[in-house]
Scaffold this motif. Structure first.
Motif, mmCIF file in Angstrom:
data_model
loop_
_atom_site.group_PDB
_atom_site.id
_atom_site.type_symbol
_atom_site.label_atom_id
_atom_site.label_comp_id
_atom_site.label_asym_id
_atom_site.label_seq_id
_atom_site.Cartn_x
_atom_site.Cartn_y
_atom_site.Cartn_z
ATOM 1 N N ALA A 23 0.824 -1.204 0.000
ATOM 2 C CA ALA A 23 0.000 0.000 0.000
ATOM 3 C C ALA A 23 0.862 1.260 0.000
ATOM 4 O O ALA A 23 0.596 2.219 -0.747
ATOM 5 C CB ALA A 23 -0.931 -0.011 1.215
ATOM 6 N N ALA A 24 1.915 1.268 0.829
ATOM 7 C CA ALA A 24 2.794 2.438 0.902
ATOM 8 C C ALA A 24 3.542 2.657 -0.411
ATOM 9 O O ALA A 24 3.637 3.791 -0.912
ATOM 10 C CB ALA A 24 3.788 2.259 2.050
ATOM 11 N N THR A 79 2.628 1.681 -3.367
ATOM 12 C CA THR A 79 1.657 2.104 -4.382
ATOM 13 C C THR A 79 1.343 3.583 -4.246
ATOM 14 O O THR A 79 1.255 4.315 -5.249
ATOM 15 C CB THR A 79 0.364 1.284 -4.254
ATOM 16 O OG1 THR A 79 0.660 -0.106 -4.423
ATOM 17 C CG2 THR A 79 -0.660 1.706 -5.306
ATOM 18 N N ALA A 80 1.176 4.056 -3.015
ATOM 19 C CA ALA A 80 0.888 5.478 -2.781
ATOM 20 C C ALA A 80 2.036 6.356 -3.269
ATOM 21 O O ALA A 80 1.822 7.385 -3.931
ATOM 22 C CB ALA A 80 0.631 5.714 -1.292
ATOM 23 N N ILE A 81 3.271 5.955 -2.969
ATOM 24 C CA ILE A 81 4.439 6.719 -3.407
ATOM 25 C C ILE A 81 4.524 6.748 -4.932
ATOM 26 O O ILE A 81 4.731 7.810 -5.547
ATOM 27 C CB ILE A 81 5.729 6.120 -2.810
ATOM 28 C CG1 ILE A 81 5.745 6.311 -1.291
ATOM 29 C CG2 ILE A 81 6.968 6.753 -3.442
ATOM 30 C CD1 ILE A 81 6.858 5.551 -0.592
ATOM 31 N N THR A 107 2.124 6.244 -7.167
ATOM 32 C CA THR A 107 1.011 7.013 -7.735
ATOM 33 C C THR A 107 1.282 8.505 -7.647
ATOM 34 O O THR A 107 1.057 9.254 -8.611
ATOM 35 C CB THR A 107 -0.299 6.686 -6.993
ATOM 36 O OG1 THR A 107 -0.547 5.282 -7.058
ATOM 37 C CG2 THR A 107 -1.476 7.427 -7.607
ATOM 38 N N LEU A 108 1.796 8.947 -6.499
ATOM 39 C CA LEU A 108 2.096 10.370 -6.306
ATOM 40 C C LEU A 108 3.151 10.852 -7.296
ATOM 41 O O LEU A 108 2.993 11.904 -7.927
ATOM 42 C CB LEU A 108 2.571 10.599 -4.862
ATOM 43 C CG LEU A 108 2.950 12.040 -4.494
ATOM 44 C CD1 LEU A 108 1.745 12.955 -4.630
ATOM 45 C CD2 LEU A 108 3.516 12.090 -3.078
ATOM 46 N N LEU A 154 -3.223 5.100 -10.421
ATOM 47 C CA LEU A 154 -3.367 4.197 -9.282
ATOM 48 C C LEU A 154 -3.317 2.738 -9.715
ATOM 49 O O LEU A 154 -2.608 1.922 -9.123
ATOM 50 C CB LEU A 154 -4.671 4.483 -8.537
ATOM 51 C CG LEU A 154 -4.952 3.630 -7.300
ATOM 52 C CD1 LEU A 154 -3.852 3.820 -6.260
ATOM 53 C CD2 LEU A 154 -6.314 3.969 -6.698
ATOM 54 N N SER A 189 0.172 1.838 -10.964
ATOM 55 C CA SER A 189 1.104 1.755 -9.840
ATOM 56 C C SER A 189 0.885 0.485 -9.041
ATOM 57 O O SER A 189 1.843 -0.244 -8.732
ATOM 58 C CB SER A 189 0.938 2.974 -8.933
ATOM 59 O OG SER A 189 1.326 4.150 -9.576
#
Length: 469
Positions: free
Chosen positions: A268-269, A271-273, A275-276, A291, A294
């Motif tokens: 999850a972490a 993927t968030a990085i 995507t950003l 999203l 990623s």
């Protein structure tokens, strides 16, 4: 002899689609069967319990020997035209579920060849030895030694059921069931039956071989990517955990397990990085697009599967190396993934924190825990030993590849992609490894075997102490 029977399946597939290369598999079947019979016949009446060193030796020989025999049909086939080195590389990559390939033009290859590649993945995914453990007890040969030597991860003595034969059967029932469910979902999502089976074989085994040069990007479907995400997740969680969830009918067991929970949070972490970074760089316009791309690529590399829907090696900033380094961690122990495993990473981090605390409190007794369980120092020491050997082997192979003339980024990513059983790398090996020199390919074959057998299993048979009576 049992392995030879698997070569008849591509014959059936090739006959169904009528695009040739049946003779290569029939010859491979005959050679493998005859060799197996000659090895079996003189000792067929021997009944003797295996010792620990026997287990290690049998495991290593199985992977080496079966990889060589698995290369025979690829070597003999007219399409593709492969040297023995290339055929062996492809076979080792398949059986170790690495997914690195030297082939191009997959869309035009015979169905028998394509099916053989993913079948090698599927057989190697849960481990040929685990299958053999279900058979060997019937022949009067103990199986627990083989199970210890083959099962990925640092904690290897726990059994799902009281008898090792029943454990192996339980693992394979789970494995087959998840594969069938995955194939059905791929078919419902819009692939052909052939692609559905191939994608299921690769994703549950976290292998990465696909039937198209564009991998899963060929389909251009978010639904198919979602099915692949679910399948890769299923293959990257401990099959022991799957068994407990099924037996207790309680999915909450996944979250209560510290390793599985950490793995999900890491994905999850990451993927968030990713995507950003993709959104800031403008690589994708919509958040939903960024999203899904990623999540798919983070999970694909992080679980050491190696599917692609886009060329992640050209993503902006630090993302390509970030994803590749994520593959060093891999999935959970007891899964089909490669890498060092999440549980080892947790223990390494906890040990590091403990050593810092000891600088402040040198006489303190600080236990390392996983959940509520205190981990014995012997296990922690073994993990540190594994890490030290792992880094040393990685460095040696990196230098060998550099000596063949490859660039630093190509050599580094090729070793990382093979020893972690990921598949695609960066630089010249971002799409395939056809450009690697022959000496480099044999080095990477060893790298794949070391990764699949978690370094120690292979290296232990090279020590003088192993052979001393």
């Amino acid at each position: 002899m049992i392995f030879s029977g698997s070569m008849l399946l591509p014959v059936a597939v090739g006959g169904l689609y009528g695009d040739g290369e049946l003779e290569a598999f029939l010859v491979g079947f005959a050679v493998t069967l005859a060799t197996g019979f000659m090895a079996w016949a003189p000792t067929r009446h021997v009944r003797r319990e295996l010792k620990i060193r026997d287990g290690f030796l049998v495991v290593v020989l199985f992977w080496m020997v079966l990889s060589l025999f698995g290369a025979i049909p690829l070597w003999l086939a007219v399409r593709p035209d492969m040297s023995f080195t290339e055929a062996t590389f492809e076979s080792v990559s398949g059986l170790t579920t690495t997914g690195a390939t030297v082939l191009v033009g997959l869309d035009t290859l015979p169905h028998a060849i394509l099916f053989w590649r993913v079948l090698l993945h599927w057989m190697g995914g849960m481990g040929i030895i685990v299958l053999a453990v279900a058979v060997l007890p019937m022949l009067g040969v103990g199986g627990m030694q083989l199970y210890r030597a083959e099962t990925p991860g640092p904690i290897k003595d726990s059994k799902l059921t009281p008898r090792i034969r029943e454990t192996a059967k339980a693992l394979w029932y789970l494995y087959v069931s998840l594969t069938i469910i995955s194939a059905f979902l791929f078919w419902v999502a819009g692939t052909s039956v052939f692609d559905a089976v191939g994608n299921a074989f690769s994703s549950i085994a976290t292998g990465g071989f696909a039937n198209h040069d564009l991998s899963l990007g060929y389909h251009g479907s978010a639904a198919i990517e979602l099915v692949a995400i679910i399948s890769m997740l299923a293959g990257s969680v401990s099959f022991g955990m799957h068994f407990m969830v099924w037996r207790n009918a309680d999915p909450g067991i996944y979250w209560r397990d510290s390793e599985t929970r950490t793995f999900i949070l890491m994905i999850a972490a990451a993927t968030a990085i990713s995507t950003l970074v993709l959104m800031v760089a403008g690589t994708y316009v919509g958040l939903d697009d960024a999203l899904i791309k990623s999540l798919f690529q983070v999970l694909s590399i992080g679980t050491t599967t190696g599917f692609t829907t886009t060329d992640y090696s050209v993503w902006p900033s630090f993302l390509p190396m970030f994803l590749l380094l994520g593959g060093f961690v891999g999935g959970c122990a007891g899964s089909t993934t490669g890498g060092m495993k999440v549980v080892r990473s947790i223990l390494l981090a906890k040990q590091g924190v403990r050593e810092i605390s000891r600088l402040v409190h040198p006489n303190a007794e600080i236990p390392i825990k996983m959940g509520e369980k205190v981990i014995p120092d012997r296990v922690v020491q073994a993990v540190w030993g594994f890490f030290a050997v792992y880094v040393s082997v990685f460095g040696l192979m990196f230098l060998i590849l550099l000596s063949t003339g490859l660039s630093e980024i190509t050599a580094f990513s090729a070793v990382a992609a093979t020893i972690n059983n990921i598949g695609p790398g960066l630089g010249e090996v971002s799409s395939n490894m056809a450009s690697i020199p022959a000496a480099g390919k044999w080095t990477l074959c060893l790298s794949m075997l070391l990764g699949r057998l978690e370094v120690f299993t292979l290296l232990v048979i090279m020590t003088p102490a192993f052979w001393r009576r």
